[in-house]
Structures are given as C-alpha cells and as structure tokens.
Design a protein around this motif. Structure first.
Motif, PDB file in Angstrom:
ATOM      1  N   ALA A  55      85.908 -18.905  -1.587  1.00 22.37           N
ATOM      2  CA  ALA A  55      86.158 -17.624  -2.741  1.00 22.37           C
ATOM      3  C   ALA A  55      85.278 -16.339  -2.708  1.00 22.37           C
ATOM      4  CB  ALA A  55      86.740 -17.674  -4.385  1.00 22.37           C
ATOM      5  N   ASN A  56      84.693 -15.474  -2.083  1.00 28.49           N
ATOM      6  CA  ASN A  56      83.584 -14.845  -2.427  1.00 28.49           C
ATOM      7  C   ASN A  56      84.341 -13.348  -3.268  1.00 28.49           C
ATOM      8  OD1 ASN A  56      82.350 -15.076   0.822  1.00 28.49           O
ATOM      9  ND2 ASN A  56      84.820 -14.554   1.659  1.00 28.49           N
ATOM     10  N   ASP A  57      82.778 -13.711  -4.256  1.00 23.00           N
ATOM     11  CA  ASP A  57      82.327 -12.671  -4.977  1.00 23.00           C
ATOM     12  C   ASP A  57      83.328 -10.933  -4.407  1.00 23.00           C
ATOM     13  OD1 ASP A  57      82.216 -12.021  -7.567  1.00 23.00           O
ATOM     14  OD2 ASP A  57      79.378 -11.972  -7.290  1.00 23.00           O
ATOM     15  N   PHE A  58      83.486 -11.031  -4.172  1.00 26.68           N
ATOM     16  CA  PHE A  58      84.252  -8.895  -4.332  1.00 26.68           C
ATOM     17  C   PHE A  58      84.007  -8.798  -5.918  1.00 26.68           C
ATOM     18  CE2 PHE A  58      86.477 -11.211  -0.826  1.00 26.68           C
ATOM     19  CZ  PHE A  58      85.844  -9.947   0.570  1.00 26.68           C
ATOM     20  N   VAL A  59      84.653  -7.311  -5.658  1.00 26.75           N
ATOM     21  CA  VAL A  59      84.804  -6.657  -6.856  1.00 26.75           C
ATOM     22  C   VAL A  59      86.160  -5.943  -6.493  1.00 26.75           C
ATOM     23  CG1 VAL A  59      83.815  -4.322  -8.567  1.00 26.75           C
ATOM     24  CG2 VAL A  59      81.938  -5.439  -7.204  1.00 26.75           C
ATOM     25  N   GLU A 107      79.981  -6.219   2.298  1.00 23.07           N
ATOM     26  CA  GLU A 107      78.629  -6.485   1.303  1.00 23.07           C
ATOM     27  C   GLU A 107      78.604  -5.572   0.973  1.00 23.07           C
ATOM     28  OE1 GLU A 107      78.366 -10.123   4.247  1.00 23.07           O
ATOM     29  OE2 GLU A 107      76.983  -8.411   5.031  1.00 23.07           O
ATOM     30  N   HIS A 110      80.292  -4.149  -2.047  1.00 23.47           N
ATOM     31  CA  HIS A 110      80.329  -5.218  -2.938  1.00 23.47           C
ATOM     32  C   HIS A 110      79.002  -5.780  -3.487  1.00 23.47           C
ATOM     33  CE1 HIS A 110      85.102  -5.312  -2.853  1.00 23.47           C
ATOM     34  NE2 HIS A 110      84.912  -4.535  -1.464  1.00 23.47           N
ATOM     35  N   THR A 112      77.803  -7.750  -2.389  1.00 21.74           N
ATOM     36  CA  THR A 112      78.065  -9.597  -2.183  1.00 21.74           C
ATOM     37  C   THR A 112      77.379  -9.725  -0.499  1.00 21.74           C
ATOM     38  OG1 THR A 112      79.169 -11.420  -2.810  1.00 21.74           O
ATOM     39  CG2 THR A 112      80.382  -9.367  -1.507  1.00 21.74           C
ATOM     40  N   GLY A 141      90.209 -16.334  -2.929  1.00 19.84           N
ATOM     41  CA  GLY A 141      89.891 -17.410  -4.519  1.00 19.84           C
ATOM     42  C   GLY A 141      91.900 -17.271  -4.623  1.00 19.84           C
TER      43      GLY A 141
END
Length: 239
Positions: A55-59, A107, A110, A112, A141
């Motif tokens: 997973a990536n830390d998206f908003v 990036e 967000h 990240t 995710g």
C-alpha cells in the motif's frame, strides 16, 4: 500626448524584482531545478525497484474513484485479453513523460512517495518497446490499485475474442476442433478414396484433428507457452 508602448519583458523584470531577491534569483532557480531532477531520479529508481509494496499512503479524499480497481477486476481483464499485470521493473518499453508527470503530481498532492508500481500490458511489452495500451498502477492496499496513467494505442477490437481460445485447455480444444473441421472441408473430394461417405469424412477429420493437435502441443511445449489464467501475473517469459 503619446503613451509609450509597453515592454512585456520590462514588466516581467519589475514583477520578479518585487517578489524575489535578484541577487539570489539564479541560486533559487538552480535549487528548484536540482530538486526537480532529484525528484525525477527518485521516481525512476522506484519504478525499477522490485520490492513488494502492499500500500501507499494516499489521502483517500483526494483520489478519483474512477481510477480505483480491485485485483479481481484487473485479473479478469488480463485473462480475457491475454495481458500481464507485473511490477514496473519488468517493463521494457519507454514510460512517457506524461506518466512521470502524473506520478510527481500525485506525490505532491498527497505528500507521499509512491512505490510498488504495477503495469498492465501485453506480454511482448515486457520484452519489446512497441506500445499497445499499457496502464500504470500504484497499490492502495487491500488488493486495490490506483490507475496513474494510460498511454499507447488501444487494443485490437477482436483481441478478447481471439484470446478466448487461450484462456484454458478446454477452449484450446475447441479451437483445435474448429481448425481441424475447416481443414477437413478443404480436402478435395476423391483425394483418398473414390467414394465419399460420412465414415470417410470422419476418418479425414480425425486425421486432421490429430495433426493439428500435434502442432499445437509441439508449439506449446517447445516455446513454453501457457494459458491466460496462468500467465496474467507471471514474470517469466516462457509462461
């Protein structure tokens, strides 16, 4: 009284002098360009990274829901159209500038660093540079993926129907049957016997079926080919 004509460059210079310190302007520009170059270099490095990222830390509120896909949806499309869904490291085509721009924009929005990129494309694109509709994804995710960019040409409209025969062994048998039947009808009358009958036709068909099946099996084993359901997420060339 004649008003002097406006020099746009002079106006730009005045505006720049008002907003920035001209003595450090060159250094500021150089710093921005350096940061941008380092950002691009980091993105390219992440695209070549083979590390598994779940997973990536998206908003989430900033994501476009039309670009979110579940792994089951991706798998079905890959199987139907005989495509692969692989880590971007294995992609040998050239990523367009628009794709890199979309990654940089995401990036920044967000806040990240995106990793774990995946690409949907025909098998040949993971070895050659010809582009046929690749799609670049980043993991969200829980088996969800976010579509970042699409480029290249659309797939042939008949690709899904043609690749249906390679989805499974049963489908391949149907193709072998159809080809054998067509070849049997192409045999001239009286080639093997003077009289034509249903039994002779069946014998000719069985002969053709065995011949076509032998060619198919030889091709499959010699080149290491496999069915759509087995290769959609396989990184091996002879799959």
């Amino acid at each position: 009284m004649i008003l002097p004509r406006t020099n746009i460059q002079n106006q730009l210079n005045k505006l720049r002098a008002k907003n920035f310190d001209e003595s450090t302007w060159a250094a500021q520009v150089a710093n921005v360009l350096k940061k941008d170059a380092l950002h691009k270099e980091r993105i390219l490095k992440n695209l070549e990274d083979n590390t598994v990222v779940s997973a990536n830390d998206f908003v989430f509120d900033l994501l476009e829901t039309k670009n979110i896909y579940h792994i089951d949806q991706i798998k079905k499309i890959c199987i139907d159209y005989r495509l692969r869904f692989l880590n971007s490291k294995y992609f040998k085509g050239k990523l367009p500038k628009e794709a890199l721009f979309e990654i940089k924009s995401l990036e920044k929005r967000h806040g990240t660093e995106l990793k774990g990129f995946k690409i949907i494309a025909p098998s040949k694109l993971f070895k050659l540079e010809n582009a046929d509709d690749p799609l670049l994804f980043a993991p969200l995710g829980n088996d969800y993926f976010y579509l970042i960019h699409k480029w290249g040409n659309d797939l042939h409209p008949l690709r899904k129907r043609i690749m249906w025969f390679f989805k499974s062994f049963e489908n391949l048998l149907i193709l072998t049957f159809i080809v054998s039947l067509l070849l049997t009808f192409m045999i001239p009358d009286g080639l093997f016997t003077k009289q034509n009958s249903t039994s002779i036709f069946i014998m000719e068909f069985l002969f053709m079926f065995k011949s076509v099946a032998a060619v198919v099996l030889f091709y499959g084993f010699a080149l290491g080919k496999n069915f759509n359901t087995a290769i959609w997420n396989s990184k091996y060339f002879n799959a």
